[in-house]
Structures are given as structure tokens and as C-alpha cells.
Write a protein that holds these residues in place. Structure first.
Motif, mmCIF file in Angstrom:
data_model
loop_
_atom_site.group_PDB
_atom_site.id
_atom_site.type_symbol
_atom_site.label_atom_id
_atom_site.label_comp_id
_atom_site.label_asym_id
_atom_site.label_seq_id
_atom_site.Cartn_x
_atom_site.Cartn_y
_atom_site.Cartn_z
ATOM 1 N N ARG A 155 4.196 11.889 -13.605
ATOM 2 C CA ARG A 155 3.286 12.738 -12.824
ATOM 3 C C ARG A 155 2.078 11.968 -12.303
ATOM 4 O O ARG A 155 1.325 12.493 -11.487
ATOM 5 C CB ARG A 155 2.786 13.908 -13.682
ATOM 6 N N ALA A 156 1.865 10.745 -12.791
ATOM 7 C CA ALA A 156 0.741 9.922 -12.349
ATOM 8 C C ALA A 156 1.277 8.638 -11.734
ATOM 9 O O ALA A 156 2.166 7.989 -12.305
ATOM 10 C CB ALA A 156 -0.188 9.601 -13.525
ATOM 11 N N TRP A 157 0.734 8.273 -10.559
ATOM 12 C CA TRP A 157 1.230 7.128 -9.805
ATOM 13 C C TRP A 157 0.057 6.254 -9.394
ATOM 14 O O TRP A 157 -0.843 6.717 -8.684
ATOM 15 C CB TRP A 157 1.981 7.617 -8.560
ATOM 16 N N GLN A 158 0.055 5.008 -9.839
ATOM 17 C CA GLN A 158 -1.040 4.103 -9.495
ATOM 18 C C GLN A 158 -0.724 3.398 -8.174
ATOM 19 O O GLN A 158 0.322 2.766 -8.023
ATOM 20 C CB GLN A 158 -1.273 3.076 -10.604
ATOM 21 N N ILE A 159 -1.649 3.511 -7.244
ATOM 22 C CA ILE A 159 -1.438 2.998 -5.890
ATOM 23 C C ILE A 159 -2.009 1.594 -5.769
ATOM 24 O O ILE A 159 -3.191 1.385 -5.581
ATOM 25 C CB ILE A 159 -2.070 3.934 -4.835
ATOM 26 N N TRP A 160 -1.138 0.639 -5.955
ATOM 27 C CA TRP A 160 -1.392 -0.796 -5.817
ATOM 28 C C TRP A 160 -2.122 -1.349 -7.039
ATOM 29 O O TRP A 160 -2.512 -0.625 -7.956
ATOM 30 C CB TRP A 160 -2.165 -1.111 -4.539
ATOM 31 N N ASN A 161 -2.269 -2.666 -7.038
ATOM 32 C CA ASN A 161 -2.948 -3.373 -8.125
ATOM 33 C C ASN A 161 -4.003 -4.316 -7.549
ATOM 34 O O ASN A 161 -3.708 -5.113 -6.657
ATOM 35 C CB ASN A 161 -1.936 -4.194 -8.937
ATOM 36 N N GLU A 162 -5.224 -4.164 -8.017
ATOM 37 C CA GLU A 162 -6.329 -5.093 -7.727
ATOM 38 C C GLU A 162 -6.427 -5.484 -6.241
ATOM 39 O O GLU A 162 -6.419 -6.667 -5.894
ATOM 40 C CB GLU A 162 -6.196 -6.329 -8.616
ATOM 41 N N PRO A 163 -6.561 -4.508 -5.340
ATOM 42 C CA PRO A 163 -6.614 -4.834 -3.911
ATOM 43 C C PRO A 163 -7.884 -5.576 -3.500
ATOM 44 O O PRO A 163 -7.936 -6.106 -2.378
ATOM 45 C CB PRO A 163 -6.541 -3.455 -3.238
ATOM 46 N N ASN A 164 -8.881 -5.610 -4.366
ATOM 47 C CA ASN A 164 -10.088 -6.384 -4.055
ATOM 48 C C ASN A 164 -9.901 -7.878 -4.303
ATOM 49 O O ASN A 164 -10.826 -8.656 -4.089
ATOM 50 C CB ASN A 164 -11.289 -5.865 -4.852
ATOM 51 N N LEU A 165 -8.695 -8.285 -4.717
ATOM 52 C CA LEU A 165 -8.350 -9.698 -4.850
ATOM 53 C C LEU A 165 -7.348 -10.062 -3.758
ATOM 54 O O LEU A 165 -6.369 -9.346 -3.532
ATOM 55 C CB LEU A 165 -7.732 -9.988 -6.222
ATOM 56 N N THR A 166 -7.558 -11.194 -3.104
ATOM 57 C CA THR A 166 -6.685 -11.590 -1.987
ATOM 58 C C THR A 166 -5.260 -11.887 -2.432
ATOM 59 O O THR A 166 -4.346 -11.856 -1.610
ATOM 60 C CB THR A 166 -7.261 -12.819 -1.262
ATOM 61 N N ARG A 167 -5.049 -12.155 -3.708
ATOM 62 C CA ARG A 167 -3.679 -12.422 -4.173
ATOM 63 C C ARG A 167 -2.819 -11.159 -4.141
ATOM 64 O O ARG A 167 -1.592 -11.230 -4.230
ATOM 65 C CB ARG A 167 -3.688 -13.027 -5.568
ATOM 66 N N TYR A 168 -3.463 -9.984 -4.026
ATOM 67 C CA TYR A 168 -2.725 -8.728 -3.961
ATOM 68 C C TYR A 168 -2.893 -7.986 -2.630
ATOM 69 O O TYR A 168 -2.080 -7.118 -2.307
ATOM 70 C CB TYR A 168 -3.158 -7.793 -5.101
#
Length: 370
Positions: A155-168
Motif C-alpha cells: 500500500r506504500a510506494w517510494q518514488i525514486w531514491n535520493e534524487p538530490n544526488l546526480t548518481r540517481y
């Protein structure tokens, strides 16, 4: 006969006192781990045993990456096989799963060939989320196909990982494009499952500044949970980061929104890895002592700060497989092909039992969970 009856009455009086003394201190599902590395390989022979060990050690929640590029290699052609196995393994042991949806396939990428590229068209991402809810949500086809497994809908979905880092996330400035994706994702999730939670990407480093950038880009109302990765050398500073972030949320009128710490770790990589891990790299003994202190501190502060979940990074890692210090972050580790427990695992088990109201008198961690 009189002695036997008297002894039985004495036991009856003592059992409630013992049970009361072992009161659960955190909600069900509060303590979890990240499952990655070998656990993402369906051919890994020790997989089932590791899931059993995980559940028996007090893990109640699992966070794991759902790579879009592996699930949808061609438009509209979904391969859920790998994630089916992981979700079923967790459900069989009563563990909740938090997927981190990330990794744009080349056909959908704004910058094809770059693993950190956001999607060219956010509608493609929305269709993926709808397909995932159809597979793993409350009415998911996975549960229909496997009636032998107690349903644990996602029921919970995390949208992306660490977008404030250029590697992601390789678009600058990152926040406007990420927020555009987040808004699209939230609409898609709520349409597919009105009771779902849109979980913000985990924010590392100066996370309070990253969160402020997200708010400035117009994200308020497009997510239900703020998530943090407070990597820092001192245990007390992990909670300090949460306090600073909570102040940002209060200014932005999200006072009641929960915070999840979706990565907490101190890699035992000092002197072992080329990229040790900055000021949070430590030894095996340091990892164990910091984990113990952090679990105590977060459990104490969780209500005041609204910290609803905490995930250790990670359950199982392979030492020396890369130059990264995180190769030494696992509670369990593969060293030269041989599995062993890190000293931190015994600390995790002990603290999990304490926080979950378990004791020797009440049984082991698995019995206490049920």
C-alpha cells in the motif's frame, strides 16, 4: 494434590506479570531492513534461509528496489517474476514490503544510456505504477494466483531514491523535474488504490535543504510520507537531522505528516574499502555500538518526532565486491563466498526483542511477532 494446585495458581499469577513487563514499545512494522544484493537473485541458494533468519531476528518490514528497467524492458511488456518471488518470500513470513521505484529503462529515458536519467514522459511511469498496484495491491493478481500465502498487499510506494544526488537523478536543477514525476505518480497511485501512500524519495546529506527545494517546486499535497537517510558519524546527529527536517515540515504546514527513516547505517568499512564512507565509516565494534544507541534513541524520540518506521541498511552485503564502504554495511555478510554474522546482528536481535516486547520468558522473536 494440594501442592500441585497451589503451584498451578502461583504460575497463573506470575504469567500476567511477566507479560506486562515485556510490553511492546514500538508499533508493528516499525523496525525493518533493506533487502538488496544477493537477496535480489532468485537463484541465490541461501535465499529462503536468509528470509527465515531475517524474520526470526525481529525484522518486521523490508524495503527493496523495484528497478523499472528490469520490470519493463519494452513498452507495456511487464516481467514481474523476480519481484513476485521477493514479495511472496516476505508475505510468507508476515513482513511488509516497501518498494523503491527507480531506474528508467533506456526506451523511456530522457537521456538514453545514462542510468541516472529521469523518464522522458512521466505518463510512462504512471502506467508502470498502475501495473504494479494491479499486481501487488489489495486486489493484486499475485494474491489471487497464490491463495496459499496470507495476503500482504503493498500500500506504500517510494518514488525514486535520493534524487538530490546526480548518481540517481542527472537533471539539474533536480527538484522541479522530480516533483513533476512525484505529482504524476501520486495521481496514478490514488487512482489505482485510493488507500495507497505516496512515499517521498529518501533524502540524504543536507536533507532539510532538499526537502525545502521539493516544497518550493510545488510538491505539497503530492506525497504522504517524508523519508530520510541521515548518514552522519554521530548517533545523536541522526536524530538532529530529523528534528531539523520536522521544523521545515511544520513551516510548510505538514506538521502531522509521518517521517520514515528508510536508510540508517554505519558501514564497518574503516580500513577495508577504498571509498570507506566518510565520517560515518567505522569498525565492526563501532557499527554494533552505534546501532544499539540509535535504536534506543529513535525509539525514545519516535512519538515526539513522528518517526513511524526505521530501516537498517542493509540485511546482507558482499564484502569487497565494489570500492564502496557499503559493502560492509550488512548485518549478514558474504566474505570470500562464506556467510557470517556481523557483530551488529546480535545487537539488532536483542534490541528488536526489547522493542517488540519479547523476552526469554515469552519466547523467541518469531513467536513474539505472531
Amino acid at each position: 494434590m494440594r501442592v500441585t494446585v497451589t503451584f498451578a495458581l502461583l504460575l497463573a499469577l506470575l504469567v500476567p506479570a511477566t507479560a506486562n513487563a515485556a510490553k511492546r514499545q514500538v508499533p508493528r512494522g516499525w523496525l525493518g531492513v533493506v533487502a538488496d544484493g544477493p537477496l535480489n537473485d532468485p537463484a541465490y541458494p541461501q535465499g529462503p534461509a536468509e528470509w527465515d533468519r531475517m524474520a526470526g531476528s525481529g525484522v518486521e518490514a523490508v524495503r527493496t528496489a523495484f528497478y523499472w528497467s528490469a520490470i519493463e524492458r519494452a513498452p507495456g511488456q511487464y516481467d514481474f517474476g523476480l519481484k513476485d518471488q521477493l514479495v511472496l518470500a516476505a508475505a510468507q513470513r508476515g513482513l511488509s514490503v516497501l518498494p523503491v521505484i527507480q531506474g528508467t529503462p533506456e526506451w523511456a529515458a530522457r537521456n538514453p544510456g545514462d542510468l541516472a536519467s529521469p523518464p522522458r514522459d512521466n505518463a510512462d511511469f504512471a502506467r508502470l505504477l498502475a501495473a504494479l498496484v494491479t499486481r501487488y495491491g489489495p486486489s493484486g493478481s499475485l494474491w489471487i494466483e497464490h491463495p496459499e500465502v496470507s495476503k500482504q498487499p503493498i500500500r506504500a510506494w517510494q518514488i525514486w531514491n535520493e534524487p538530490n544526488l546526480t548518481r540517481y537523478w542527472n537533471v539539474a536543477p533536480w527538484a522541479p523535474s522530480y516533483v513533476a514525476l512525484l505529482k504524476t505518480a501520486d495521481k496514478a497511485l490514488k487512482a489505482a488504490d485510493p488507500g495507497s501512500k505516496t512515499v517521498l524519495a529518501g533524502l540524504p546529506n543536507e536533507s532539510w535543504k532538499a526537502l525545502e527545494s521539493i516544497y518550493k517546486a510545488g510538491a505539497r499535497g503530492a506525497f504522504d510520507v517524508v523519508t530520510l537517510h541521515p548518514y552522519t558519524g554521530k548517533v545523536k546527529n541522526t536524530v538532529r537531522v530529523v528534528k531539523i527536517v520536522r521544523r521545515v515540515m511544520e513551516r510548510r504546514k505538514d506538521r502531522k505528516m509521518p517521517i520514515w527513516v528508510t536508510e540508517l547505517s554505519w558501514p564497518a568499512s574503516a580500513g577495508k574499502a577504498k571509498a570507506e564512507g566518510g565520517d560515518f565509516a567505522t569498525t565492526d565494534a563501532g557499527q554494533a555500538s552505534r546501532l544499539a544507541a540509535a535504536l534506543k534513541l529513535f525509539a525514545k524520540e519516535r512519538k515526539a518526532l513522528g518517526v513511524e518506521r526505521l530501516y537498517w541498511y542493509t540485511w546482507l552485503s558482499v564484502e569487497g565486491i565494489t570500492d564502496s564502504g557499503f559493502d560492509y554495511s550488512g548485518l549478514r555478510r558474504l566474505r570470500n563466498g562464506v556467510l557470517h554474522d556481523a557483530p551488529a546482528l546480535s545487537v539488532f536481535r536483542r534490541e528488536a526483542r526489547r522493542l517488540q516486547g519479547c523476552s526469554k520468558a515469552l519466547g523467541d522473536a518469531r513467536r513474539c511477532r505472531t
